[in-house]
Design a protein around this motif. Sequence first.
Motif, PDB file in Angstrom:
ATOM      1  N   PRO A 133      29.352  21.261  38.592  1.00 23.88           N
ATOM      2  CA  PRO A 133      28.525  22.470  38.515  1.00 23.88           C
ATOM      3  C   PRO A 133      29.282  23.625  37.873  1.00 23.88           C
ATOM      4  N   ASN A 134      28.525  24.616  37.418  1.00 20.30           N
ATOM      5  CA  ASN A 134      29.208  25.806  36.924  1.00 20.30           C
ATOM      6  C   ASN A 134      29.766  26.598  38.105  1.00 20.30           C
ATOM      7  N   GLU A 135      30.679  27.493  37.826  1.00 17.82           N
ATOM      8  CA  GLU A 135      31.417  28.183  38.875  1.00 17.82           C
ATOM      9  C   GLU A 135      30.508  29.038  39.752  1.00 17.82           C
ATOM     10  N   TYR A 136      29.455  29.586  39.166  1.00 17.75           N
ATOM     11  CA  TYR A 136      28.537  30.440  39.918  1.00 17.75           C
ATOM     12  C   TYR A 136      27.832  29.636  41.012  1.00 17.75           C
ATOM     13  N   ILE A 137      27.275  28.480  40.629  1.00 18.23           N
ATOM     14  CA  ILE A 137      26.573  27.645  41.605  1.00 18.23           C
ATOM     15  C   ILE A 137      27.534  27.141  42.665  1.00 18.23           C
ATOM     16  N   ARG A 138      28.687  26.669  42.224  1.00 18.28           N
ATOM     17  CA  ARG A 138      29.680  26.128  43.159  1.00 18.28           C
ATOM     18  C   ARG A 138      30.098  27.176  44.188  1.00 18.28           C
ATOM     19  N   THR A 139      30.391  28.384  43.752  1.00 16.04           N
ATOM     20  CA  THR A 139      30.857  29.437  44.644  1.00 16.04           C
ATOM     21  C   THR A 139      29.789  29.811  45.659  1.00 16.04           C
ATOM     22  N   HIS A 140      28.547  29.978  45.190  1.00 20.26           N
ATOM     23  CA  HIS A 140      27.471  30.367  46.097  1.00 20.26           C
ATOM     24  C   HIS A 140      27.197  29.288  47.137  1.00 20.26           C
ATOM     25  N   TYR A 141      27.252  28.028  46.719  1.00 22.36           N
ATOM     26  CA  TYR A 141      26.994  26.939  47.658  1.00 22.36           C
ATOM     27  C   TYR A 141      28.097  26.881  48.714  1.00 22.36           C
ATOM     28  N   LEU A 142      29.354  26.941  48.290  1.00 23.40           N
ATOM     29  CA  LEU A 142      30.462  26.851  49.229  1.00 23.40           C
ATOM     30  C   LEU A 142      30.470  28.030  50.188  1.00 23.40           C
ATOM     31  N   ASN A 143      30.178  29.222  49.703  1.00 20.20           N
ATOM     32  CA  ASN A 143      30.155  30.396  50.578  1.00 20.20           C
ATOM     33  C   ASN A 143      29.094  30.272  51.660  1.00 20.20           C
ATOM     34  N   LEU A 144      27.996  29.627  51.326  1.00 20.31           N
ATOM     35  CA  LEU A 144      26.956  29.433  52.327  1.00 20.31           C
ATOM     36  C   LEU A 144      27.410  28.445  53.399  1.00 20.31           C
ATOM     37  N   VAL A 145      28.080  27.376  52.971  1.00 24.65           N
ATOM     38  CA  VAL A 145      28.497  26.356  53.939  1.00 24.65           C
ATOM     39  C   VAL A 145      29.600  26.877  54.850  1.00 24.65           C
ATOM     40  N   HIS A 146      30.578  27.584  54.278  1.00 22.43           N
ATOM     41  CA  HIS A 146      31.679  28.131  55.081  1.00 22.43           C
ATOM     42  C   HIS A 146      32.317  29.283  54.302  1.00 22.43           C
ATOM     43  N   PRO A 147      32.564  30.408  54.923  1.00 19.32           N
ATOM     44  CA  PRO A 147      33.090  31.577  54.190  1.00 19.32           C
ATOM     45  C   PRO A 147      34.471  31.366  53.598  1.00 19.32           C
ATOM     46  N   GLN A 148      35.245  30.401  54.122  1.00 24.29           N
ATOM     47  CA  GLN A 148      36.592  30.163  53.597  1.00 24.29           C
ATOM     48  C   GLN A 148      36.652  28.949  52.666  1.00 24.29           C
ATOM     49  N   ALA A 149      35.523  28.348  52.379  1.00 22.40           N
ATOM     50  CA  ALA A 149      35.513  27.140  51.555  1.00 22.40           C
ATOM     51  C   ALA A 149      35.868  27.470  50.117  1.00 22.40           C
ATOM     52  N   GLU A 150      36.737  26.629  49.548  1.00 25.31           N
ATOM     53  CA  GLU A 150      37.151  26.822  48.160  1.00 25.31           C
ATOM     54  C   GLU A 150      36.949  25.575  47.301  1.00 25.31           C
ATOM     55  N   ASN A 151      36.677  24.456  47.916  1.00 28.01           N
ATOM     56  CA  ASN A 151      36.512  23.238  47.122  1.00 28.01           C
ATOM     57  C   ASN A 151      35.574  22.279  47.849  1.00 28.01           C
ATOM     58  N   LEU A 152      35.043  21.339  47.060  1.00 25.79           N
ATOM     59  CA  LEU A 152      34.079  20.374  47.569  1.00 25.79           C
ATOM     60  C   LEU A 152      34.504  18.991  47.130  1.00 25.79           C
ATOM     61  N   GLU A 153      34.475  18.036  48.061  1.00 22.45           N
ATOM     62  CA  GLU A 153      34.793  16.654  47.740  1.00 22.45           C
ATOM     63  C   GLU A 153      33.630  15.756  48.148  1.00 22.45           C
ATOM     64  N   ILE A 154      33.554  14.597  47.489  1.00 21.15           N
ATOM     65  CA  ILE A 154      32.472  13.650  47.760  1.00 21.15           C
ATOM     66  C   ILE A 154      33.045  12.261  47.937  1.00 21.15           C
ATOM     67  N   GLN A 155      32.440  11.512  48.841  1.00 21.21           N
ATOM     68  CA  GLN A 155      32.739  10.088  48.995  1.00 21.21           C
ATOM     69  C   GLN A 155      31.424   9.324  48.867  1.00 21.21           C
ATOM     70  N   CYS A 156      31.436   8.300  48.022  1.00 23.32           N
ATOM     71  CA  CYS A 156      30.241   7.480  47.829  1.00 23.32           C
ATOM     72  C   CYS A 156      30.505   6.070  48.346  1.00 23.32           C
ATOM     73  N   HIS A 157      29.531   5.528  49.070  1.00 28.29           N
ATOM     74  CA  HIS A 157      29.631   4.170  49.597  1.00 28.29           C
ATOM     75  C   HIS A 157      28.423   3.384  49.133  1.00 28.29           C
ATOM     76  N   SER A 158      28.682   2.220  48.588  1.00 29.43           N
ATOM     77  CA  SER A 158      27.605   1.410  48.014  1.00 29.43           C
ATOM     78  C   SER A 158      26.716   0.815  49.098  1.00 29.43           C
ATOM     79  N   LEU A 159      25.410   0.782  48.816  1.00 28.61           N
ATOM     80  CA  LEU A 159      24.439   0.110  49.691  1.00 28.61           C
ATOM     81  C   LEU A 159      23.810  -1.094  49.004  1.00 28.61           C
ATOM     82  N   ALA A 160      23.792  -1.081  47.664  1.00 28.17           N
ATOM     83  CA  ALA A 160      23.291  -2.224  46.887  1.00 28.17           C
ATOM     84  C   ALA A 160      23.749  -2.028  45.456  1.00 28.17           C
ATOM     85  N   GLN A 161      23.988  -3.156  44.757  1.00 30.83           N
ATOM     86  CA  GLN A 161      24.577  -3.064  43.426  1.00 30.83           C
ATOM     87  C   GLN A 161      23.843  -3.948  42.428  1.00 30.83           C
TER      88      GLN A 161
END
Length: 464
Positions: free
Chosen positions: A156-184
């Motif tokens: 995402p662009n920095e604007y979207i990323r910053t606004h989303y993280l601030n909503l989730v937690h005021p000290q959040a600075e980064n977002l990570e993802i883990q994906c697990h397969s259900l079917a391939q």
Amino acid sequence: MSEAKVNCDLNNGEERLEKRILVLGSAPHTRQISAYTWDRLPEFLNVADYDVVILNLKPFFDQNFADNINIETFPSWQQFARLVFSQASELIIIGEPTIYTGKNSYIDISMWLPPLLPQLVFDLGKEIRNINPEFSYYFKYVRRWFSHRTSNYNIPNEYIRTHYLNLVHPQAENLEIQCHSLAQTRFQEDIAFRMKFQVLSVDRGNFIDSQKPPAVLRISGDVICLPIPTEISAQEAVDLILQERYKLQFESTPPAWVEAYKLPHELPIEAEIDRCKDAIKQLEKELTAATIRLGEESRFRKLLYEQGEAALEPVVRDVLRELGAQVDEPKQPGKEDGRLIDPKQRRGMLEIKGLTHQLKLREVRQLDQWVRDALIDEDWESKGILIVNAFRNEPLGNRGEPFPPNCIQAAKKSNQCLVTTMQLYNALCALQRGELNLEIFWDTIFSTSGVFSLPGLDVLCTNS
């Protein structure tokens, strides 16, 4: 819509939690949950009030529905962010979350999800492997897939990323993802997957310079992406998930033996149903026959865009037959494109071309050679008729002149008639409307040396 809290077993039955479940995109389901179609969302709905939200995106595959939906009634991305990062929440998505809804202003459905999502490739296939047992019940009804995720992610662009993280937690600075397969797929790309997200207190880029790992501030619930089933409707798929995953009780299917017990008022209704079914069968037969007839008639539109021996040439010969000529198939395909005899027994040698450009002089010379060969070898005297679909890849209004001056001049000298496929299409249209004088049409063909012209046939025939 009445609503109840649903008991769900966790930790091998040792703990029971009451989960509130919401379905968006189809209704009704069961009275134990809340469910709304996309065009009937209540005014004060907040998805963050629920523990489990199931999104049925299938209705948005109807482009007219998606364009005309009132997006002002939709939940906000802020509500979905609070839902996703609520403890033990689940968001189940049926269909690809890459859909735009609304016309003048619109919503990208992926905006409801954390701004770090796998990129999807839209393809199709039938082979489905490595199904997670947790969803084996679901994939009994999936026989084809239409997209799969890649190892790349939409950043995402920095604007979207910053606004989303601030909503989730005021000290959040980064977002990570883990994906697990259900079917391939057969080539081990995920067609169904579970995502979990973490918000961190420091940027991962600074971790190398720091001995302190980033602090995990919040972990999301599960976000599960499932393909739309092919063997049942998406609404039935939601029912299936409610039954199998959340153990909701639906009404039992009547057993076979109960059919022996019918009330008197049921019998005339069943007879009415049988009459309706018979009428439907008859209409289906008529529909099939009409569809076949329409396909036969609509093949003539190939005159406006096709090329080649297998596609354009047979249609041109069929149109000439409709216009009253006797048309023979080519004696030697590739050497000539057919011969005709018009209603006055005049003979014509055909050359048929579908081109992405103007006619070339070599085509005029080739037809002239065919006419000469037939005269010398068979004593078959004929007029050359060169039928061209020039600039065939362009919309009709954007096409240039089909016949350059050198071709026109050569056609005049060799007594050839140059005709466009659009003129043939217009002639057929005029014939079907009862507006074409066939005698004048064929007299014009055989009297023309150069470019064919007949009033009314140079402007495309339309439905109006």
